[in-house]
Write an enzyme that holds these catalytic residues in place. Structure first.
Site, PDB file in Angstrom:
ATOM      1  N   ASP A  86     -89.634  55.736  -9.671  1.00 60.34           N
ATOM      2  CA  ASP A  86     -90.633  55.854 -10.745  1.00 60.34           C
ATOM      3  C   ASP A  86     -90.455  54.797 -11.835  1.00 60.34           C
ATOM      4  O   ASP A  86     -91.300  54.689 -12.725  1.00 60.34           O
ATOM      5  CB  ASP A  86     -90.511  57.227 -11.438  1.00 60.34           C
ATOM      6  CG  ASP A  86     -91.213  58.319 -10.652  1.00 60.34           C
ATOM      7  OD1 ASP A  86     -91.967  57.995  -9.721  1.00 60.34           O
ATOM      8  OD2 ASP A  86     -90.989  59.496 -10.986  1.00 60.34           O
TER       9      ASP A  86
ATOM     10  N   LYS B 225     -94.203  61.167 -18.180  1.00 60.54           N
ATOM     11  CA  LYS B 225     -95.395  60.956 -17.330  1.00 60.54           C
ATOM     12  C   LYS B 225     -95.830  62.264 -16.703  1.00 60.54           C
ATOM     13  O   LYS B 225     -95.041  63.202 -16.531  1.00 60.54           O
ATOM     14  CB  LYS B 225     -95.125  59.910 -16.244  1.00 60.54           C
ATOM     15  CG  LYS B 225     -93.972  60.240 -15.265  1.00 60.54           C
ATOM     16  CD  LYS B 225     -94.327  61.129 -14.110  1.00 60.54           C
ATOM     17  CE  LYS B 225     -93.108  61.411 -13.222  1.00 60.54           C
ATOM     18  NZ  LYS B 225     -93.320  62.481 -12.244  1.00 60.54           N
TER      19      LYS B 225
END
Ligand code: C5P
Length: 290
Positions: free
Chosen positions: A144, A14
């Protein structure tokens, strides 16, 4: 639901297109807002039935010994959490990770492996847990992880665990990892020590990402952790400068760093930017579309 004998799931890295740190909380975390973009760069996680839980890493990138253990641990923690939620602690599997995402780089590699492990075990063991249930388990594994379970662009809040999907146009980036790691607790502590500067309202940035206005997006990129990390690691600022000098629309450190990402106009512009900075390569996010 029937169980399968082997399941393979990709584990995309990401990028935080922006990361706004709002303040320290009493529980040791920081309140934040961020837009997370899954990238074409991905690890691959395969799970097969086994008597006990075990993680094996096939590294396609160079890993130092200490970092090797770190990535493996988060996948194992995720697997233990899945075993507890579905089938009991005696449940086993071999988890094989093809590692391509640089470790401790701000690209979410460990969280991506954890999320992919959960998705793969959900199928292997026939758990039938819904996305929301997996996210609730993933939240305990790492801040996350819920965003990585989503596998699409998301706006996150809280400590990162409150996830809302957002539609954004695919963008092209040149990526430059560093040869030194940074750790999230250090980056957040440095933000505290430096007085905790909070970035601007991200409304215009999010709108630019949604509409694919890369010029505007390039100007708006920001990460509140960048200045504190760059102060301790000047290489971050040097790489950013090199990308901007090469004509990037904007550049920023991803997550808690030290990887620097440069926004390009399109794919061939990203190739040019990557060619200008030694060690850089090209990714798109979200992957798939052109
Ligand atoms: O949730 P995770 O284990 O990834 O967080 C690692 C560390 O990063 C936390 O212990 C904390 O020091 C820092 N962190 C934070 N605020 C967040 C996320 C992480 O301070 N929102």
């Amino acid at each position: 639901m029937t169980a399968s004998s082997a399941v393979t799931v990709s584990a995309p890295a990401k990028l935080n297109v922006y990361l706004r740190v709002l303040g320290a909380r009493d529980d040791g975390y920081h309140e934040l807002e961020s837009l997370l973009l899954p990238l074409s760069l991905a690890d691959e996680v395969s799970v097969t039935e086994a008597k006990k839980l075990d993680v094996v890493v096939d590294a396609e990138i160079e890993l130092s010994e200490g970092l090797h253990a770190g990535g493996m641990n988060l996948a194992l923690v995720a697997a233990l959490a899945m075993a507890e939620a579905c089938g009991g602690p005696g449940r086993g599997a071999e988890i094989r990770i093809v590692k391509r995402i640089p470790v401790a780089a701000g690209l979410g590699g460990g969280s991506a492996d954890a999320a992919a492990t959960m998705l793969a075990l959900n199928e292997l063991w026939g758990c039938g847990l819904a996305r929301g249930q997996l996210m609730a388990i993933g939240e305990r594994v790492g801040s996350d992880v819920p965003a990585m379970i989503a596998r699409e662009p998301v706006l996150v809040r809280g400590r990162g665990e409150q996830v809302a999907p957002v539609h954004v146009v695919t963008t092209w980036w040149a990526v430059k990892p560093s040869d030194f790691p940074t750790r999230s607790p250090d980056a957040y502590r440095w933000w505290d020590e430096d007085g905790g500067a909070v970035g601007p309202d991200p409304g215009a940035l999010v709108a630019a990402a949604e509409s694919g206005n890369v010029e505007l997006l390039g100007h708006a990129l920001f990460n509140d952790l960048e200045a504190p990390v760059a102060r301790r690691h000047p290489a971050v600022a040097h790489v950013k400068r090199a990308f901007l000098d090469a004509g990037a629309l904007g550049a920023l450190m991803s997550g808690s760093g030290p990887t620097v990402m440069a926004l390009a106009r399109h794919m061939s512009h990203a190739d040019q930017l990557a060619a200008a900075v030694p060690g850089a390569f090209v990714v798109s996010g979200p992957p798939g579309a052109g």
